[in-house]
Design a protein around this motif. Structure first.
Motif, PDB file in Angstrom:
ATOM      1  N   SER A  40     -16.530   7.301 -13.987  1.00  0.00           N
ATOM      2  CA  SER A  40     -16.573   8.736 -13.695  1.00  0.00           C
ATOM      3  C   SER A  40     -15.148   9.254 -13.559  1.00  0.00           C
ATOM      4  CB  SER A  40     -17.365   9.006 -12.416  1.00  0.00           C
ATOM      5  OG  SER A  40     -16.744   8.382 -11.311  1.00  0.00           O
ATOM      6  N   MET A  41     -14.918  10.431 -14.057  1.00  0.00           N
ATOM      7  CA  MET A  41     -13.581  11.008 -14.028  1.00  0.00           C
ATOM      8  C   MET A  41     -13.416  11.868 -12.773  1.00  0.00           C
ATOM      9  SD  MET A  41     -12.365   9.414 -16.481  1.00  0.00           S
ATOM     10  CE  MET A  41     -10.726  10.045 -16.312  1.00  0.00           C
ATOM     11  N   ILE A  42     -13.510  11.202 -11.653  1.00  0.00           N
ATOM     12  CA  ILE A  42     -13.330  11.833 -10.345  1.00  0.00           C
ATOM     13  C   ILE A  42     -11.994  11.345  -9.805  1.00  0.00           C
ATOM     14  CG2 ILE A  42     -14.181  11.946  -7.976  1.00  0.00           C
ATOM     15  CD1 ILE A  42     -16.984  11.379  -9.161  1.00  0.00           C
ATOM     16  N   TYR A  43     -11.120  12.272  -9.470  1.00  0.00           N
ATOM     17  CA  TYR A  43      -9.810  11.917  -8.931  1.00  0.00           C
ATOM     18  C   TYR A  43      -9.948  11.702  -7.434  1.00  0.00           C
ATOM     19  CZ  TYR A  43      -4.834  12.178  -7.836  1.00  0.00           C
ATOM     20  OH  TYR A  43      -3.574  11.909  -7.395  1.00  0.00           O
ATOM     21  N   GLY A  44      -9.573  10.516  -6.961  1.00  0.00           N
ATOM     22  CA  GLY A  44      -9.723  10.188  -5.543  1.00  0.00           C
ATOM     23  C   GLY A  44      -8.447  10.293  -4.736  1.00  0.00           C
ATOM     24  N   GLY A  45      -7.304  10.468  -5.395  1.00  0.00           N
ATOM     25  CA  GLY A  45      -6.047  10.577  -4.673  1.00  0.00           C
ATOM     26  C   GLY A  45      -4.962   9.764  -5.342  1.00  0.00           C
ATOM     27  N   ALA A  46      -3.758   9.898  -4.814  1.00  0.00           N
ATOM     28  CA  ALA A  46      -2.583   9.260  -5.414  1.00  0.00           C
ATOM     29  C   ALA A  46      -2.332   7.843  -4.890  1.00  0.00           C
ATOM     30  CB  ALA A  46      -1.351  10.126  -5.141  1.00  0.00           C
ATOM     31  N   GLN A  47      -3.119   7.384  -3.925  1.00  0.00           N
ATOM     32  CA  GLN A  47      -2.877   6.084  -3.300  1.00  0.00           C
ATOM     33  C   GLN A  47      -2.876   4.954  -4.325  1.00  0.00           C
ATOM     34  OE1 GLN A  47      -5.406   8.170  -2.573  1.00  0.00           O
ATOM     35  NE2 GLN A  47      -5.515   8.527  -0.386  1.00  0.00           N
ATOM     36  N   THR A  48      -2.013   3.956  -4.083  1.00  0.00           N
ATOM     37  CA  THR A  48      -2.003   2.749  -4.907  1.00  0.00           C
ATOM     38  C   THR A  48      -1.993   1.524  -4.004  1.00  0.00           C
ATOM     39  OG1 THR A  48       0.408   2.655  -5.105  1.00  0.00           O
ATOM     40  CG2 THR A  48      -0.791   3.853  -6.839  1.00  0.00           C
ATOM     41  N   LEU A  97       0.853  -1.182   0.000  1.00  0.00           N
ATOM     42  CA  LEU A  97       0.000   0.000   0.000  1.00  0.00           C
ATOM     43  C   LEU A  97       0.890   1.232   0.000  1.00  0.00           C
ATOM     44  CD1 LEU A  97      -2.826   1.303   0.343  1.00  0.00           C
ATOM     45  CD2 LEU A  97      -2.477   1.100   2.809  1.00  0.00           C
ATOM     46  N   ALA A  98       0.649   2.114  -0.970  1.00  0.00           N
ATOM     47  CA  ALA A  98       1.363   3.390  -1.031  1.00  0.00           C
ATOM     48  C   ALA A  98       0.330   4.481  -0.730  1.00  0.00           C
ATOM     49  CB  ALA A  98       2.003   3.592  -2.399  1.00  0.00           C
ATOM     50  N   PRO A  99       0.189   4.862   0.548  1.00  0.00           N
ATOM     51  CA  PRO A  99      -0.880   5.784   0.919  1.00  0.00           C
ATOM     52  C   PRO A  99      -0.709   7.195   0.371  1.00  0.00           C
ATOM     53  CG  PRO A  99       0.478   5.262   2.826  1.00  0.00           C
ATOM     54  CD  PRO A  99       0.957   4.414   1.687  1.00  0.00           C
ATOM     55  N   HIS A 100       0.495   7.539  -0.083  1.00  0.00           N
ATOM     56  CA  HIS A 100       0.739   8.878  -0.631  1.00  0.00           C
ATOM     57  C   HIS A 100       1.124   8.820  -2.102  1.00  0.00           C
ATOM     58  CE1 HIS A 100       0.389  10.256   3.456  1.00  0.00           C
ATOM     59  NE2 HIS A 100       1.320   9.405   3.809  1.00  0.00           N
ATOM     60  N   GLY A 101       0.968   7.652  -2.721  1.00  0.00           N
ATOM     61  CA  GLY A 101       1.248   7.496  -4.136  1.00  0.00           C
ATOM     62  C   GLY A 101       2.642   6.970  -4.415  1.00  0.00           C
ATOM     63  N   ALA A 102       2.906   6.769  -5.693  1.00  0.00           N
ATOM     64  CA  ALA A 102       4.196   6.240  -6.139  1.00  0.00           C
ATOM     65  C   ALA A 102       5.330   7.140  -5.666  1.00  0.00           C
ATOM     66  CB  ALA A 102       4.203   6.115  -7.653  1.00  0.00           C
ATOM     67  N   GLY A 103       6.401   6.532  -5.236  1.00  0.00           N
ATOM     68  CA  GLY A 103       7.563   7.283  -4.788  1.00  0.00           C
ATOM     69  C   GLY A 103       7.527   7.641  -3.312  1.00  0.00           C
ATOM     70  N   GLY A 104       6.381   7.481  -2.675  1.00  0.00           N
ATOM     71  CA  GLY A 104       6.261   7.765  -1.248  1.00  0.00           C
ATOM     72  C   GLY A 104       6.501   6.513  -0.431  1.00  0.00           C
ATOM     73  N   PRO A 105       6.379   6.637   0.884  1.00  0.00           N
ATOM     74  CA  PRO A 105       6.565   5.462   1.730  1.00  0.00           C
ATOM     75  C   PRO A 105       5.475   4.423   1.464  1.00  0.00           C
ATOM     76  CG  PRO A 105       5.714   7.311   3.013  1.00  0.00           C
ATOM     77  CD  PRO A 105       6.010   7.831   1.637  1.00  0.00           C
ATOM     78  N   THR A 106       5.826   3.160   1.654  1.00  0.00           N
ATOM     79  CA  THR A 106       4.863   2.078   1.466  1.00  0.00           C
ATOM     80  C   THR A 106       4.756   1.245   2.732  1.00  0.00           C
ATOM     81  OG1 THR A 106       6.531   0.565   0.600  1.00  0.00           O
ATOM     82  CG2 THR A 106       5.331   1.900  -1.015  1.00  0.00           C
ATOM     83  N   THR A 107       3.657   0.549   2.841  1.00  0.00           N
ATOM     84  CA  THR A 107       3.451  -0.436   3.893  1.00  0.00           C
ATOM     85  C   THR A 107       3.204  -1.763   3.198  1.00  0.00           C
ATOM     86  OG1 THR A 107       2.418   1.231   5.307  1.00  0.00           O
ATOM     87  CG2 THR A 107       2.017  -1.072   5.867  1.00  0.00           C
ATOM     88  N   THR A 108       3.897  -2.793   3.631  1.00  0.00           N
ATOM     89  CA  THR A 108       3.776  -4.103   3.008  1.00  0.00           C
ATOM     90  C   THR A 108       3.419  -5.132   4.077  1.00  0.00           C
ATOM     91  OG1 THR A 108       5.421  -3.490   1.356  1.00  0.00           O
ATOM     92  CG2 THR A 108       5.000  -5.837   1.639  1.00  0.00           C
TER      93      THR A 108
END
Length: 109
Positions: free
Chosen positions: A60-68, A15-26
């Motif tokens: 729908s083209m609604i942006y929900g955030g950078a999370q992956t 889980l990348a709660p702040h998007g690619a390149g940010g900290p991840t939790t595995t």
């Protein structure tokens, strides 16, 4: 006849709660798991988890955030290599559905 062996799941979740390149939790998901019997039953019985949206579906083209959310491993006989985010309405729905299935297995901080 002997009963069928229980269905199994073995997944690695990132889980990348702040998007690619940010900290991840595995963390890992393993079923069967006595401490997570109900969570395993829900995971193993869900057939649409960790699947990409159907082609040509309107989202729908609604942006929900950078999370992956990335999931790899096996659920039953199905091999999983899957990543979703929150860039549109379809991804947001998939992200929330799939994260809800694996979040109970996440260790407490």
């Amino acid at each position: 006849s002997s009963p069928a062996p229980p269905a199994r799941a073995s997944l690695r979740i990132t889980l990348a709660p702040h998007g690619a390149g940010g900290p991840t939790t595995t963390w890992s998901v393993a079923c069967p798991n006595a401490a997570h019997a109900a969570d395993c039953a829900r995971l193993l019985s869900t057939t649409d988890a960790f699947t990409l949206p159907k082609p040509k579906i309107a989202c729908s083209m609604i942006y929900g955030g950078a999370q992956t959310l990335a999931v790899s491993g096996n659920v039953g006989n199905r091999r999983i290599t899957y990543t979703t985010g929150r860039t549109n309405g379809c991804e947001i729905a998939d992200y929330e559905r799939d994260l809800a299935l694996v979040a109970p297995f996440r260790p407490s901080p």
